[in-house]
Design an enzyme around this catalytic site. Sequence first.
Site, mmCIF file in Angstrom:
data_model
loop_
_atom_site.group_PDB
_atom_site.id
_atom_site.type_symbol
_atom_site.label_atom_id
_atom_site.label_comp_id
_atom_site.label_asym_id
_atom_site.label_seq_id
_atom_site.Cartn_x
_atom_site.Cartn_y
_atom_site.Cartn_z
ATOM 1 N N SER A 1 -39.050 39.987 -48.645
ATOM 2 C CA SER A 1 -40.086 40.018 -49.682
ATOM 3 C C SER A 1 -39.796 39.096 -50.860
ATOM 4 O O SER A 1 -40.655 38.906 -51.714
ATOM 5 C CB SER A 1 -40.286 41.443 -50.204
ATOM 6 O OG SER A 1 -39.237 41.817 -51.060
ATOM 7 N N LYS B 1 -36.332 43.210 -56.779
ATOM 8 C CA LYS B 1 -37.675 42.734 -57.084
ATOM 9 C C LYS B 1 -37.703 42.089 -58.475
ATOM 10 O O LYS B 1 -36.810 42.288 -59.296
ATOM 11 C CB LYS B 1 -38.683 43.897 -57.076
ATOM 12 C CG LYS B 1 -38.948 44.500 -55.709
ATOM 13 C CD LYS B 1 -39.735 43.562 -54.828
ATOM 14 C CE LYS B 1 -40.050 44.206 -53.487
ATOM 15 N NZ LYS B 1 -38.835 44.421 -52.687
#
Length: 229
Positions: free
Chosen positions: A149, A187
């Site tokens: 991701s 993230k």
Amino acid sequence: MLTRKQHELLMFIHERIKETGVSPSFDEMKEALNLASKSGIHRLITALEERGFLRRLPHRARALEVTKLPQQATAVAPPAGRGAFRPRVVETASAPAIAANDVQELPVLGRIAAGTPIEAIQHERDRLCVPQSMLGAGEHYVLEVQGDSMIQAGILEGDFVVVRKANTANSGEIVVALVMGEEATLKRLRRKGASIALEAANPAYETRIFGPDQIEVQGKLVGLIRRYH
């Protein structure tokens, strides 16, 4: 010094020639590097030719020859991206230890998800030598990346991320975040009013929004160790 995309293309061509005996097509290279057009591949190949890493063989279709590979443990220019963070990348050809005098041995605490969050940070499982120049002040640790991701931030599955311990972060920084006390993920953190967004660097993943009491920052990303087998 090669850019990240130049290095990725060179290694993709090298591995494909090793496996099949022929260089990949422009379509295959475009897909492998997630580029929108073949013109980007042409520019990368030209740049690699100019730097002496590739040679085009005349009068043969799909004929590229890798003339040399980057030296072991060379710094690679970081990718462009949003936010202020620019990772320092060290690449090694085999084992993750860095052959240098000015290094610090850091604990590898397990895996961190760059995708769907996985279990929280584990206990120390290994040690990894990291250049002092990458670290700066503070306490640091290493995690192995699992998932894709964060690929558009230059963070790939199997990379080792070097993290500086911290319990706060600015909006836009890439962090190790503990989600609801149970799951750890890597993230980009964005503050949206009273909420906190954990943002992927891959359009296949949605941004997740949490309340401020649901997220605990456990560190900020300061660098990467990448190895090629």
